[in-house]
Design an enzyme around this catalytic site. Sequence first.
Site, PDB file in Angstrom:
ATOM      1  N   GLU A  99       0.829  -1.202   0.000  1.00 39.76           N
ATOM      2  CA  GLU A  99       0.000   0.000   0.000  1.00 39.76           C
ATOM      3  C   GLU A  99       0.865   1.254   0.000  1.00 39.76           C
ATOM      4  OE1 GLU A  99      -3.990  -1.604   2.228  1.00 39.76           O
ATOM      5  OE2 GLU A  99      -2.422  -0.800   3.494  1.00 39.76           O
ATOM      6  N   CYS A 112       3.249   8.745   0.924  1.00 45.08           N
ATOM      7  CA  CYS A 112       3.856   7.836   1.896  1.00 45.08           C
ATOM      8  C   CYS A 112       4.036   6.494   1.191  1.00 45.08           C
ATOM      9  CB  CYS A 112       2.939   7.701   3.106  1.00 45.08           C
ATOM     10  SG  CYS A 112       3.533   6.521   4.324  1.00 45.08           S
ATOM     11  N   CYS A 119       6.955  -6.443   7.256  1.00 46.99           N
ATOM     12  CA  CYS A 119       8.083  -5.855   7.989  1.00 46.99           C
ATOM     13  C   CYS A 119       8.563  -6.865   9.018  1.00 46.99           C
ATOM     14  CB  CYS A 119       7.634  -4.577   8.702  1.00 46.99           C
ATOM     15  SG  CYS A 119       8.980  -3.686   9.525  1.00 46.99           S
ATOM     16  N   CYS A 123       7.316  -4.158  15.816  1.00 47.75           N
ATOM     17  CA  CYS A 123       7.034  -3.184  16.875  1.00 47.75           C
ATOM     18  C   CYS A 123       5.675  -3.528  17.490  1.00 47.75           C
ATOM     19  CB  CYS A 123       7.043  -1.757  16.319  1.00 47.75           C
ATOM     20  SG  CYS A 123       8.676  -1.304  15.673  1.00 47.75           S
ATOM     21  N   CYS A 126       2.287  -1.913  16.031  1.00 45.91           N
ATOM     22  CA  CYS A 126       2.152  -1.682  14.590  1.00 45.91           C
ATOM     23  C   CYS A 126       1.526  -2.877  13.887  1.00 45.91           C
ATOM     24  CB  CYS A 126       3.525  -1.380  13.997  1.00 45.91           C
ATOM     25  SG  CYS A 126       3.485  -1.113  12.217  1.00 45.91           S
ATOM     26  N   CYS A 344      -0.941   5.960  10.148  1.00 46.22           N
ATOM     27  CA  CYS A 344       0.335   5.336  10.534  1.00 46.22           C
ATOM     28  C   CYS A 344       0.105   4.023  11.254  1.00 46.22           C
ATOM     29  CB  CYS A 344       1.112   6.220  11.499  1.00 46.22           C
ATOM     30  SG  CYS A 344       1.509   7.797  10.841  1.00 46.22           S
TER      31      CYS A 344
HETATM   32  N1  SAH Z   1       9.840   1.142   9.718  1.00 42.74           N
HETATM   33  C1  SAH Z   1       9.896   2.575   9.693  1.00 42.74           C
HETATM   34  C2  SAH Z   1       8.805   3.254   8.885  1.00 42.74           C
HETATM   35  C3  SAH Z   1       7.374   2.754   8.961  1.00 42.74           C
HETATM   36  S1  SAH Z   1       6.302   3.177  10.281  1.00 42.74           S
HETATM   37  C4  SAH Z   1       9.932   3.105  11.092  1.00 42.74           C
HETATM   38  O1  SAH Z   1       9.807   2.340  12.042  1.00 42.74           O
HETATM   39  O2  SAH Z   1      10.137   4.298  11.259  1.00 42.74           O
HETATM   40  C5  SAH Z   1       5.977   4.890  10.261  1.00 42.74           C
HETATM   41  C6  SAH Z   1       5.674   5.405  11.681  1.00 42.74           C
HETATM   42  O3  SAH Z   1       4.373   4.991  12.159  1.00 42.74           O
HETATM   43  C7  SAH Z   1       6.679   4.884  12.704  1.00 42.74           C
HETATM   44  O4  SAH Z   1       7.112   5.914  13.545  1.00 42.74           O
HETATM   45  C8  SAH Z   1       5.849   3.873  13.441  1.00 42.74           C
HETATM   46  O5  SAH Z   1       6.381   3.571  14.693  1.00 42.74           O
HETATM   47  C9  SAH Z   1       4.506   4.555  13.494  1.00 42.74           C
HETATM   48  N2  SAH Z   1       3.421   3.662  13.874  1.00 42.74           N
HETATM   49  C10 SAH Z   1       3.355   2.325  13.749  1.00 42.74           C
HETATM   50  N3  SAH Z   1       2.207   1.854  14.259  1.00 42.74           N
HETATM   51  C11 SAH Z   1       1.508   2.915  14.702  1.00 42.74           C
HETATM   52  C12 SAH Z   1       0.220   3.082  15.300  1.00 42.74           C
HETATM   53  N4  SAH Z   1      -0.574   2.025  15.531  1.00 42.74           N
HETATM   54  N5  SAH Z   1      -0.174   4.317  15.629  1.00 42.74           N
HETATM   55  C13 SAH Z   1       0.607   5.390  15.366  1.00 42.74           C
HETATM   56  N6  SAH Z   1       1.818   5.303  14.797  1.00 42.74           N
HETATM   57  C14 SAH Z   1       2.271   4.077  14.473  1.00 42.74           C
END
Ligand code: SAH
Length: 369
Positions: A99, A112, A119, A123, A126, A344
Site C-alpha cells: 500500500e 507515503c 516488515c 514493533c 504496529c 500510521c
Molecule cells: N519502519 C519505519 C517506517 C514505517 S512506520 C519506522 O519504524 O520508522 C511509520 C511510523 O508509524 C513509525 O514511527 C511507526 O512507529 C509509526 N506507527 C506504527 N504503528 C503505529 C500506530 N498504531 N499508531 C501510530 N503510529 C504508528
Amino acid sequence: MTSDAAPGRPLDIAGLELAELEARLVELGAPKYHARQIFAWIHRRGVTDFAAMSDLPKALRSRLAEAWTVSTPALVRKDVSTDGTTKYLFQLGDGTRIESVYIPDTPAQTFCISSQVGCAMACAFCLTGKMGLTRHLSAAEIAGQVRVLAHDQQLAGPTTAFNIVVMGMGEPLHNYDATMAALRIVGSEAGLAVPARRITLSTVGLVPGIEKLGREPFMPNLAISLHASHEEQRNALVPVNRKYDLDALIEACKRFPVKRRSRITFEYVLLKGVNDTPEDARRLVKLLDGIKGKINLLPLNAAPGIPFERPDDGRVDAFAKILADKGLTVSVRKSRGRDIRAACGQLIVDEGPRTPARKSAAQALAEQL
Ligand code: SAH
C-alpha cells in the site's frame, strides 16, 4: 537489482538509474543520449510504451519494445478518505501486495511509500509488524509507487509539487540498497526531480544503516521512530532495540550530519499509561539534549489486535507542553485517513489470495519437529 534479463525475457528498466540505463543502451548499440529521453518519458511523463516515445528514432523504438520492458505496480484498489487522504493498493509481479498513501494539504502534498512487503521489526503497536516480512521491494517497485501516485494525482510537473515520506510498510534501512536506488531515481533531474530535502526516510533505528545514510551524496531527511525514553521501555515496544540500543541510537543521531536548516525528526507513539507520563516527557527532553531534533508525537492509532490504547487529548497536550516548555519543537501528528485504515501503523494487506501466507512461528516449529 532486477536489471539482468533472463535469456529471451525482456529486461525490466523500471529500477535503473540514468547511468545504468545509458550503459544498457550502449550495449544495444544505440547512442547514450537517448537514455535521458527514455528516462524522462517513463518517470516524468509516465509513459511506459516505447512505441509512444515520439522523439526516439522509429527503429530504436521497435528494438526497445522487443528487448526491454517497464514494470509498474498494478493498481488494485483506491480508497478515498473523507479528509482526501487516498490509499492505493498495488499488486506486484509475483502477486504480493503493498500500500501507498497520498496525503493532501499538510500543507504540502505528501506521498507515503512502502519499502517492503510486510516488515520484520515487529514493533508492539504496529499492524504491519504483525504481518512479518514477506520480502524486500526492488528499486523498481519503490520508485514505481512514486511514479504512479505522481501521475495519478497529476503532480508530476516541471517543478516538484510533493514530498515523499518513506513511512509506509517496511523498514527502509533493512532494504538499504533498493531504497536508496529508488530515491536517486525519483530524485534524478532527468525524471521527477524530487529534491532530497523533500524526502524523509523513517527508520526504527538500525544504527549501521543510519551511519551509511549519513555518507550518501543524495541524502534524505532522517526520522527516527524513538517511542521510548529508556532501554527497558524501548526493548518492550521496539524489539530491535535489543540489538541496537537506545544509547547507540542516540550516539548515531549525534554523529549524523544534519544539513543546514534541517533537523532529525523523532517520532514518538503515545500509548496510554505506557510511555505518556510527565516523567517520560522529562526523560525524553534529557535524552535528546544536544541533538538538532524535533519531536513528532503520534497518539496511537488503535486497531484490533494492538494491545494498547490511545491517550486522551488532554494527556497528549500535557506531554507536548512539557517538551515545548523545555524549548523543544513539538508537533502532534494528525491522523489522516483513519476511516480507510490508511493512518500510521495501519497498513496491512489482508486480502488477495495470491499473497504468500507467512508461516506462524508455531507452524514453522511444528514443521521442524
Ligand atoms: N519502519 C519505519 C517506517 C514505517 S512506520 C519506522 O519504524 O520508522 C511509520 C511510523 O508509524 C513509525 O514511527 C511507526 O512507529 C509509526 N506507527 C506504527 N504503528 C503505529 C500506530 N498504531 N499508531 C501510530 N503510529 C504508528
